[in-house]
Design a protein around this motif. Sequence first.
Motif, mmCIF file in Angstrom:
data_model
loop_
_atom_site.group_PDB
_atom_site.id
_atom_site.type_symbol
_atom_site.label_atom_id
_atom_site.label_comp_id
_atom_site.label_asym_id
_atom_site.label_seq_id
_atom_site.Cartn_x
_atom_site.Cartn_y
_atom_site.Cartn_z
ATOM 1 N N ASP A 1 -1.741 13.274 2.262
ATOM 2 C CA ASP A 1 -1.192 11.958 2.475
ATOM 3 C C ASP A 1 0.327 11.850 2.795
ATOM 4 O OD1 ASP A 1 -3.609 10.989 1.506
ATOM 5 O OD2 ASP A 1 -3.154 11.066 -0.764
ATOM 6 N N GLU A 2 1.247 12.752 2.325
ATOM 7 C CA GLU A 2 2.544 12.724 3.030
ATOM 8 C C GLU A 2 2.512 12.928 4.225
ATOM 9 O OE1 GLU A 2 5.145 14.338 -0.794
ATOM 10 O OE2 GLU A 2 4.527 15.814 0.632
ATOM 11 N N ARG B 1 2.095 7.167 -6.723
ATOM 12 C CA ARG B 1 1.240 8.123 -6.936
ATOM 13 C C ARG B 1 1.849 9.588 -6.630
ATOM 14 N NH1 ARG B 1 -3.240 8.862 -3.235
ATOM 15 N NH2 ARG B 1 -2.227 11.043 -3.009
ATOM 16 N N LEU B 2 2.466 9.807 -5.570
ATOM 17 C CA LEU B 2 3.109 10.940 -4.986
ATOM 18 C C LEU B 2 4.113 11.243 -6.150
ATOM 19 C CD1 LEU B 2 3.285 10.261 -1.308
ATOM 20 C CD2 LEU B 2 1.515 11.842 -2.437
ATOM 21 N N GLN B 3 4.993 10.316 -6.627
ATOM 22 C CA GLN B 3 5.936 10.784 -7.316
ATOM 23 C C GLN B 3 5.453 11.233 -8.762
ATOM 24 O OE1 GLN B 3 7.997 6.847 -7.085
ATOM 25 N NE2 GLN B 3 9.813 7.776 -6.226
ATOM 26 N N HIS B 4 4.347 10.569 -9.178
ATOM 27 C CA HIS B 4 3.715 10.895 -10.499
ATOM 28 C C HIS B 4 3.069 12.275 -10.244
ATOM 29 C CE1 HIS B 4 1.200 10.677 -14.069
ATOM 30 N NE2 HIS B 4 0.186 11.004 -13.119
ATOM 31 N N PRO C 1 0.795 -1.383 -0.008
ATOM 32 C CA PRO C 1 -0.014 0.129 -0.039
ATOM 33 C C PRO C 1 0.845 1.201 0.015
ATOM 34 C CG PRO C 1 -0.733 -1.533 1.891
ATOM 35 C CD PRO C 1 0.487 -2.044 1.244
ATOM 36 N N LEU C 2 1.762 1.244 0.794
ATOM 37 C CA LEU C 2 2.728 2.431 0.653
ATOM 38 C C LEU C 2 3.431 2.673 -0.485
ATOM 39 C CD1 LEU C 2 4.425 2.473 4.410
ATOM 40 C CD2 LEU C 2 2.789 3.859 3.442
ATOM 41 N N ASP C 3 4.006 1.269 -1.258
ATOM 42 C CA ASP C 3 4.766 1.530 -2.447
ATOM 43 C C ASP C 3 3.718 1.970 -3.565
ATOM 44 O OD1 ASP C 3 6.613 0.229 -1.207
ATOM 45 O OD2 ASP C 3 6.174 -1.502 -2.200
ATOM 46 N N ILE D 1 -4.327 19.456 -6.495
ATOM 47 C CA ILE D 1 -3.239 18.468 -6.281
ATOM 48 C C ILE D 1 -2.577 18.564 -5.330
ATOM 49 C CG2 ILE D 1 -1.599 19.293 -7.759
ATOM 50 C CD1 ILE D 1 -1.305 16.437 -9.061
ATOM 51 N N TYR D 2 -2.015 19.548 -4.753
ATOM 52 C CA TYR D 2 -1.222 20.053 -3.666
ATOM 53 C C TYR D 2 -2.011 19.664 -2.201
ATOM 54 C CZ TYR D 2 3.273 22.114 -4.833
ATOM 55 O OH TYR D 2 4.509 22.157 -5.220
#
Length: 189
Positions: free
Chosen positions: A156-157, A102-105, A95-97, A149-150
């Motif tokens: 989430d971060e 998604r965050l990198q995208h 789930p974290l992966d 998006i931010y």
Amino acid sequence: MSRSSAVGVDFPGLRSPGVGFEAPFEMLAACHERVERMLDLLTRLRAHVSQQGCDEQARSAAADVLRYFDLAAPQHHLDEERHVFPAVLALQQEPLDRLVARLQHEHRQMETLWATVRGALAQVTQADAPSWTPWSAADNTAMDAFVAIYQDHIRDEENCVYPAAQQALALPLLQAMSFDMARRRGSQD
């Protein structure tokens, strides 16, 4: 009074007092607070120019937003890409992966959206009231998407990724992260 207070935001600067590179996750959270202030300023700027047009206050606010997202935000994303995301991926938890992917995208999406938002803000910094042409629908759509998006990204971060990274990073890696963050920003600490 700060230069941007005329469009409804008063903040003394871009640094949060008491947060230094020796506490990297607190620094990352302080960066998120500044991002949120800049997004709020962008939102207020949009309302201001729709009602007042392009004036000195609008030019000043646009310059503040440009400066932050041109200089500080890319460094913040690099902190995450170099230190936070690899630590979380090393945990090898599916789930974290997926969340990190998604965050990198989203970092790439933010860069793309920023190009459009940046162009719209640059117009404000160079315009005067008589020559101001309101933003296009595409500019407004990009600004809406950039803000949205931010907001989700930060949540989430802070709620998932930062806590996992803090647990995964041993003291030597935290120290290396702190050193790298300070070095890239030219700090002599």
